[in-house]
Write a protein that holds these residues in place. Structure first.
Motif, PDB file in Angstrom:
ATOM      1  N   GLY A 144      43.524 -13.092  14.333  1.00 53.67           N
ATOM      2  CA  GLY A 144      43.235 -13.743  15.594  1.00 53.67           C
ATOM      3  C   GLY A 144      42.753 -12.761  16.640  1.00 53.67           C
ATOM      4  O   GLY A 144      42.737 -11.544  16.435  1.00 53.67           O
ATOM      5  N   LEU A 145      42.353 -13.285  17.798  1.00 53.05           N
ATOM      6  CA  LEU A 145      41.869 -12.483  18.911  1.00 53.05           C
ATOM      7  C   LEU A 145      42.669 -12.850  20.150  1.00 53.05           C
ATOM      8  O   LEU A 145      42.835 -14.040  20.473  1.00 53.05           O
ATOM      9  N   TRP A 146      43.171 -11.820  20.857  1.00 49.72           N
ATOM     10  CA  TRP A 146      44.055 -12.035  21.989  1.00 49.72           C
ATOM     11  C   TRP A 146      43.529 -11.329  23.234  1.00 49.72           C
ATOM     12  O   TRP A 146      42.724 -10.394  23.150  1.00 49.72           O
TER      13      TRP A 146
ATOM     14  N   PRO B 250      43.077 -18.902  13.660  1.00 47.37           N
ATOM     15  CA  PRO B 250      43.275 -20.118  12.855  1.00 47.37           C
ATOM     16  C   PRO B 250      44.154 -21.113  13.599  1.00 47.37           C
ATOM     17  O   PRO B 250      45.118 -20.738  14.262  1.00 47.37           O
ATOM     18  N   GLY B 251      43.807 -22.427  13.513  1.00 45.33           N
ATOM     19  CA  GLY B 251      44.565 -23.441  14.238  1.00 45.33           C
ATOM     20  C   GLY B 251      44.426 -24.807  13.598  1.00 45.33           C
ATOM     21  O   GLY B 251      43.726 -24.983  12.577  1.00 45.33           O
TER      22      GLY B 251
ATOM     23  N   GLY C 264      39.240 -26.314  16.192  1.00 48.36           N
ATOM     24  CA  GLY C 264      38.035 -25.522  16.009  1.00 48.36           C
ATOM     25  C   GLY C 264      38.282 -24.058  15.767  1.00 48.36           C
ATOM     26  O   GLY C 264      37.345 -23.278  15.599  1.00 48.36           O
ATOM     27  N   GLY C 265      39.553 -23.647  15.768  1.00 46.83           N
ATOM     28  CA  GLY C 265      39.871 -22.244  15.540  1.00 46.83           C
ATOM     29  C   GLY C 265      39.773 -21.868  14.077  1.00 46.83           C
ATOM     30  O   GLY C 265      39.958 -22.704  13.188  1.00 46.83           O
ATOM     31  N   THR C 266      39.470 -20.618  13.828  1.00 44.51           N
ATOM     32  CA  THR C 266      39.409 -20.118  12.461  1.00 44.51           C
ATOM     33  C   THR C 266      39.625 -18.612  12.500  1.00 44.51           C
ATOM     34  O   THR C 266      39.914 -18.042  13.547  1.00 44.51           O
ATOM     35  N   TYR C 267      39.489 -17.962  11.371  1.00 45.35           N
ATOM     36  CA  TYR C 267      39.773 -16.531  11.305  1.00 45.35           C
ATOM     37  C   TYR C 267      38.770 -15.730  12.130  1.00 45.35           C
ATOM     38  O   TYR C 267      37.582 -16.044  12.169  1.00 45.35           O
ATOM     39  N   VAL C 268      39.284 -14.681  12.759  1.00 45.45           N
ATOM     40  CA  VAL C 268      38.445 -13.769  13.534  1.00 45.45           C
ATOM     41  C   VAL C 268      38.303 -12.477  12.756  1.00 45.45           C
ATOM     42  O   VAL C 268      39.288 -11.932  12.253  1.00 45.45           O
ATOM     43  N   LEU C 269      37.065 -12.007  12.616  1.00 43.72           N
ATOM     44  CA  LEU C 269      36.809 -10.744  11.937  1.00 43.72           C
ATOM     45  C   LEU C 269      37.302  -9.607  12.833  1.00 43.72           C
ATOM     46  O   LEU C 269      36.843  -9.444  13.960  1.00 43.72           O
ATOM     47  N   ASN C 270      38.213  -8.811  12.328  1.00 46.06           N
ATOM     48  CA  ASN C 270      39.008  -7.950  13.200  1.00 46.06           C
ATOM     49  C   ASN C 270      38.346  -6.655  13.623  1.00 46.06           C
ATOM     50  O   ASN C 270      38.958  -5.880  14.345  1.00 46.06           O
ATOM     51  N   TRP C 271      37.125  -6.361  13.181  1.00 47.15           N
ATOM     52  CA  TRP C 271      36.541  -5.085  13.605  1.00 47.15           C
ATOM     53  C   TRP C 271      35.159  -5.261  14.232  1.00 47.15           C
ATOM     54  O   TRP C 271      34.372  -4.346  14.272  1.00 47.15           O
TER      55      TRP C 271
END
Length: 469
Positions: free
Chosen positions: A164-166, A183-184, A188-195
């Motif tokens: 996720g992104l915070w 993800p939710g 409409g939430g989904t995985y966030v690419l972390n880099w």
């Protein structure tokens, strides 16, 4: 907090100049031999101190002479204040820079001597670190830090455990966190690419603008259903928009900036890691509407920056060759300038900020060990091809870093293996290195200067948690 500084002094004893040195760690005091029979040999000792000489602190020194006792001792300093007690002195150190402490002595045997001691005084240490998000998840392998004009801190960071992104804000004392995306359930939430994240801030209103990749795809070099996403905070809520409907790879590079000549419109530059797709520039012309233009057939190499006139400066590497350039948009095809010793094979990213008087500063992150031109100081002129460049080394090892310019000073946050350092030049231009403690290997820090007090602050990952100091 220890700093990698070297403190040196020159003793002037009975007209004979002697040279000695010590490092920042305390050492047993040594007698300096003048090689001049009949003269007084002075010894300087630091009492009760260790590490660097930090502005505003009190240091206590003692002077002795081999085989001699003192009849009179006089102390003075070119800056700061001194409180003398015979052969001892307490010196309140001045602001960072080179400062001098002097002593003159007369022995009971009638001999005289003088000593002049030059010290490298460094800036006050950054405040101790704090954990921003104390939850159970691993957070902060990437973070982006910025301050608005009121001194409020704004931070975007990744959640590695749940993809996720915070977002977090700091009022000078307390951090408050909230989720931007992840993800939710039916939202409409989904995985966030972390880099792959980027942050820019409207410093007047404190409005954050964030760009990142999200989707169900797996990391890879082929199109994997990752979508370029933009988020901003409106009325206390996050508004999320798809910038580009095309699938992107996990190697897509992103940067975002606000155009001062068009009402602070958000502008996103991005490119896939593979050759041939080129750098694209997306402009938010209205909420939910983005105009995308091809800039060139190249790879984005660093942070984009607007100047006051609305010209956009884009670091990139061309479709052929490995060298790197800065290009101007809008501009003609010749509006490019080649950087010194930077190519896409040995540089992961170029952090870029404006310094004083049209100086665009670009710093290599992830460069090869021993890189002699990690920092690029580009003086922008018109036409752009007449600009000038000065390149400088920063440190032998450049694992991951970020830079900022504020309060008339340049600051670099660097991950040196698992050590976090704050780097800034002294009055002579030499780097001083402040160790801020341990940091997670594989993470990248971010640095920003709080405009209300000129203090540099850093976000980073320590013990699996996003942290700040």
């Amino acid at each position: 907090m220890l700093k990698k500084v070297v403190v040196s002094w020159c003793l002037l004893v009975s007209g004979v100049s002697l040279l000695a040195a010590c490092d920042s760690a305390p050492e047993k005091a040594e007698v300096i031999d003048s090689h001049n029979p009949g003269t007084v040999v002075l010894l300087i000792e630091r009492e009760g101190g260790e590490g660097p000489y930090v502005e505003g602190t009190q240091e206590r020194f003692k002077v002795t002479a081999s085989g001699e006792s003192f009849k009179a001792v006089r102390w003075s300093a070119n800056a700061g204040s001194v409180a003398a007690e015979a052969e001892r002195v307490t010196w309140t150190l001045p602001e960072e820079g080179t400062a001098s402490l002097s002593v003159s002595v007369e022995t009971t045997s009638g001999k005289t001597a003088e000593g002049l001691f030059n010290f490298n005084v460094v800036a006050a240490a950054v405040a101790p670190g704090t954990t921003i998000d104390a939850g159970p998840d691993m957070t902060g392998v990437l973070c982006e830090l910025a301050f608005d004009n009121t001194g409020k801190g704004h931070l975007v960071y990744t959640n590695e455990t749940h993809k996720g992104l915070w977002y977090a804000t700091w009022d000078g004392t307390t951090w408050t966190t909230e989720q931007i995306d992840g993800p939710g359930f039916n939202n409409g939430g989904t995985y966030v690419l972390n880099w792959n994240i980027a942050l820019t801030l409207d410093v007047a209103s404190g409005t954050p603008h964030v760009v990142y990749l999200k989707g169900p795809g797996l990391p890879g070099t082929t199109a994997a259903n990752w979508r370029m996403t933009y988020a901003t905070r409106v009325g206390g809520n996050w508004v999320r928009e798809e910038v580009d409907p095309a699938n992107r790879t996990s190697y897509t590079r992103v940067s975002v900036a606000l155009n001062p000549n068009q009402g602070l419109q958000p502008v996103v530059a991005f490119s896939d890691g593979s050759l041939g797709t080129g750098v694209r520039v997306a402009t938010r012309t209205a909420p939910g509407t983005w105009a995308i233009a091809q800039h060139n057939t190249a790879i984005l190499m660093g942070d984009i920056n607007f100047d006051a006139s609305g010209s956009l400066y884009i670091p990139y590497s061309p479709g052929s060759g490995t060298e790197s350039y800065v290009g101007v948009r809008p501009g003609v095809a010749t509006d490019i300038f080649q950087l010194d010793g930077v190519n896409r094979n040995n540089t992961l990213w170029l952090s870029a900020v404006w310094g004083p008087s049209q100086h665009l500063l670009l710093l290599s992150s992830g460069a090869l060990d021993g890189t002699k031109s990690a920092l690029q100081d580009l003086t922008v002129r018109a036409p752009f091809t007449t600009s000038t460049l000065v390149a400088s080394p920063v440190d032998f090892e450049n694992d991951a870093n970020d830079l900022t310019y504020g309060g008339g000073k340049l600051f670099i946050a660097q991950r040196h293996a698992t050590t976090l350092e704050l780097i800034t030049p002294d009055a002579r231009g030499y780097w001083t290195f402040t160790q801020l403690g341990t940091v997670q290997e594989g993470s990248r820090p971010s640095v920003a200067v709080r405009p209300t007090d000129g203090t540099p602050h850093v976000c980073y990952q320590r013990d699996g948690k996003v942290s700040f100091q």
